[in-house]
Motif scaffolding. Structure first.
Motif, PDB file in Angstrom:
ATOM      1  N   GLU A 151      24.968   7.420  21.079  1.00  0.00           N
ATOM      2  CA  GLU A 151      25.612   6.657  22.146  1.00  0.00           C
ATOM      3  C   GLU A 151      25.338   7.273  23.518  1.00  0.00           C
ATOM      4  OE1 GLU A 151      27.175   3.710  22.055  1.00  0.00           O
ATOM      5  OE2 GLU A 151      26.584   3.644  19.944  1.00  0.00           O
ATOM      6  N   TYR A 152      25.200   8.581  23.574  1.00  0.00           N
ATOM      7  CA  TYR A 152      24.877   9.243  24.836  1.00  0.00           C
ATOM      8  C   TYR A 152      23.488   8.822  25.315  1.00  0.00           C
ATOM      9  CZ  TYR A 152      23.989  12.954  28.197  1.00  0.00           C
ATOM     10  OH  TYR A 152      23.672  13.648  29.331  1.00  0.00           O
ATOM     11  N   ARG A 153      22.547   8.739  24.384  1.00  0.00           N
ATOM     12  CA  ARG A 153      21.195   8.270  24.755  1.00  0.00           C
ATOM     13  C   ARG A 153      21.245   6.834  25.258  1.00  0.00           C
ATOM     14  NH1 ARG A 153      18.497  10.977  19.536  1.00  0.00           N
ATOM     15  NH2 ARG A 153      18.319  13.076  20.367  1.00  0.00           N
ATOM     16  N   LEU A 154      22.046   6.006  24.605  1.00  0.00           N
ATOM     17  CA  LEU A 154      22.207   4.621  25.054  1.00  0.00           C
ATOM     18  C   LEU A 154      22.880   4.572  26.425  1.00  0.00           C
ATOM     19  CD1 LEU A 154      21.827   1.644  24.200  1.00  0.00           C
ATOM     20  CD2 LEU A 154      24.126   1.756  23.245  1.00  0.00           C
ATOM     21  N   LEU A 155      23.849   5.440  26.621  1.00  0.00           N
ATOM     22  CA  LEU A 155      24.534   5.530  27.911  1.00  0.00           C
ATOM     23  C   LEU A 155      23.549   5.898  29.028  1.00  0.00           C
ATOM     24  CD1 LEU A 155      27.147   5.693  29.635  1.00  0.00           C
ATOM     25  CD2 LEU A 155      27.395   8.022  28.827  1.00  0.00           C
ATOM     26  N   LEU A 156      22.671   6.831  28.746  1.00  0.00           N
ATOM     27  CA  LEU A 156      21.654   7.201  29.741  1.00  0.00           C
ATOM     28  C   LEU A 156      20.722   6.041  30.035  1.00  0.00           C
ATOM     29  CD1 LEU A 156      20.651  10.825  28.701  1.00  0.00           C
ATOM     30  CD2 LEU A 156      21.876  10.113  30.751  1.00  0.00           C
ATOM     31  N   LEU A 157      20.446   5.238  29.043  1.00  0.00           N
ATOM     32  CA  LEU A 157      19.584   4.062  29.250  1.00  0.00           C
ATOM     33  C   LEU A 157      20.242   3.068  30.204  1.00  0.00           C
ATOM     34  CD1 LEU A 157      16.951   2.619  28.290  1.00  0.00           C
ATOM     35  CD2 LEU A 157      18.386   1.485  26.600  1.00  0.00           C
ATOM     36  N   PHE A 158      21.537   2.808  30.022  1.00  0.00           N
ATOM     37  CA  PHE A 158      22.240   1.886  30.896  1.00  0.00           C
ATOM     38  C   PHE A 158      22.487   2.478  32.285  1.00  0.00           C
ATOM     39  CE2 PHE A 158      23.830  -0.124  26.899  1.00  0.00           C
ATOM     40  CZ  PHE A 158      23.181  -1.324  27.096  1.00  0.00           C
ATOM     41  N   PHE A 159      22.646   3.782  32.345  1.00  0.00           N
ATOM     42  CA  PHE A 159      22.915   4.442  33.620  1.00  0.00           C
ATOM     43  C   PHE A 159      21.692   4.366  34.503  1.00  0.00           C
ATOM     44  CE2 PHE A 159      23.289   8.159  36.397  1.00  0.00           C
ATOM     45  CZ  PHE A 159      24.517   7.900  36.962  1.00  0.00           C
TER      46      PHE A 159
ATOM     47  N   GLY B  89      26.430  -4.741  36.661  1.00  0.00           N
ATOM     48  CA  GLY B  89      26.647  -5.029  35.244  1.00  0.00           C
ATOM     49  C   GLY B  89      26.241  -3.876  34.345  1.00  0.00           C
ATOM     50  N   LEU B  90      25.082  -3.290  34.605  1.00  0.00           N
ATOM     51  CA  LEU B  90      24.633  -2.163  33.787  1.00  0.00           C
ATOM     52  C   LEU B  90      25.547  -0.951  33.946  1.00  0.00           C
ATOM     53  CD1 LEU B  90      20.765  -2.376  34.250  1.00  0.00           C
ATOM     54  CD2 LEU B  90      22.088  -2.949  32.209  1.00  0.00           C
TER      55      LEU B  90
ATOM     56  N   ALA C 269      28.975   6.364  36.943  1.00  0.00           N
ATOM     57  CA  ALA C 269      28.653   4.946  36.756  1.00  0.00           C
ATOM     58  C   ALA C 269      29.705   4.065  37.418  1.00  0.00           C
ATOM     59  CB  ALA C 269      28.541   4.622  35.265  1.00  0.00           C
ATOM     60  N   ALA C 270      30.965   4.461  37.346  1.00  0.00           N
ATOM     61  CA  ALA C 270      32.015   3.696  38.012  1.00  0.00           C
ATOM     62  C   ALA C 270      31.825   3.707  39.521  1.00  0.00           C
ATOM     63  CB  ALA C 270      33.387   4.260  37.647  1.00  0.00           C
ATOM     64  N   LEU C 271      31.425   4.830  40.059  1.00  0.00           N
ATOM     65  CA  LEU C 271      31.182   4.928  41.500  1.00  0.00           C
ATOM     66  C   LEU C 271      30.009   4.039  41.918  1.00  0.00           C
ATOM     67  CD1 LEU C 271      31.944   6.410  44.151  1.00  0.00           C
ATOM     68  CD2 LEU C 271      30.183   8.073  43.556  1.00  0.00           C
ATOM     69  N   ILE C 272      28.941   4.076  41.159  1.00  0.00           N
ATOM     70  CA  ILE C 272      27.775   3.250  41.489  1.00  0.00           C
ATOM     71  C   ILE C 272      28.103   1.770  41.333  1.00  0.00           C
ATOM     72  CG2 ILE C 272      25.412   2.692  40.797  1.00  0.00           C
ATOM     73  CD1 ILE C 272      25.079   5.665  40.080  1.00  0.00           C
ATOM     74  N   ALA C 273      28.892   1.419  40.318  1.00  0.00           N
ATOM     75  CA  ALA C 273      29.295   0.020  40.146  1.00  0.00           C
ATOM     76  C   ALA C 273      30.136  -0.449  41.332  1.00  0.00           C
ATOM     77  CB  ALA C 273      30.075  -0.151  38.846  1.00  0.00           C
ATOM     78  N   SER C 274      30.983   0.428  41.847  1.00  0.00           N
ATOM     79  CA  SER C 274      31.785   0.034  43.017  1.00  0.00           C
ATOM     80  C   SER C 274      30.908  -0.137  44.247  1.00  0.00           C
ATOM     81  CB  SER C 274      32.904   1.046  43.273  1.00  0.00           C
ATOM     82  OG  SER C 274      32.377   2.279  43.701  1.00  0.00           O
ATOM     83  N   PHE C 275      29.876   0.702  44.387  1.00  0.00           N
ATOM     84  CA  PHE C 275      28.936   0.515  45.501  1.00  0.00           C
ATOM     85  C   PHE C 275      28.229  -0.831  45.385  1.00  0.00           C
ATOM     86  CE2 PHE C 275      28.245   5.352  46.031  1.00  0.00           C
ATOM     87  CZ  PHE C 275      29.358   5.439  46.830  1.00  0.00           C
ATOM     88  N   ALA C 276      27.821  -1.188  44.169  1.00  0.00           N
ATOM     89  CA  ALA C 276      27.148  -2.473  43.973  1.00  0.00           C
ATOM     90  C   ALA C 276      28.110  -3.626  44.268  1.00  0.00           C
ATOM     91  CB  ALA C 276      26.613  -2.576  42.540  1.00  0.00           C
TER      92      ALA C 276
END
Length: 119
Positions: A111-119, A73-74, A36-43
């Motif tokens: 929280e893992y399920r929520l994390l997958l939702l945001f990912f 943001g996500l 997610a950090a990598l994708i956020a940096s791409f965005a």
């Protein structure tokens, strides 16, 4: 005496299984947080490095900027969520009162399920 020993062995076996589940969710949160950090940096680089041509459709420019900002943001929410899971889940399992291993694994699962939702 045998009944108590059997109950104790069963409780110990259950804790071993829950420990494996805790390890599973911890490792998955770690890898998802990194991605997610990598994708956020791409965005982010898509927002600051891409030069939109002036003759492009205004609606397309707005859509591009909104989508890039939303993606960033996500993904940042996913990074924060993964970090909190990594810090608080194992800490609760190790230092919490009796039964906290079960609570930690159950909460990390949610929280893992929520994390997958945001990912």
């Amino acid at each position: 005496a045998d009944k108590r020993a059997v109950e104790q062995n069963l409780r110990l076996s259950l804790l071993r299984i829950r420990e494996k589940e805790l390890h599973f969710y911890t490792e998955n949160c770690r890898s998802l947080g990194t991605q997610a950090a990598l994708i956020a940096s791409f965005a982010w680089f898509g927002l600051i490095m891409v030069i939109l041509p002036p003759q492009a459709n205004q609606m397309l420019k707005t859509a591009y900027l909104c989508m890039s900002t939303t993606a960033m943001g996500l993904e940042l929410i996913a990074v924060v969520n993964a970090t909190l899971c990594l810090l608080l889940g194992p800490g609760l399992a190790l230092r919490g009162p009796d039964g906290s291993m079960h609570k930690a694994v159950d909460e990390m699962m949610e929280e893992y399920r929520l994390l997958l939702l945001f990912f």
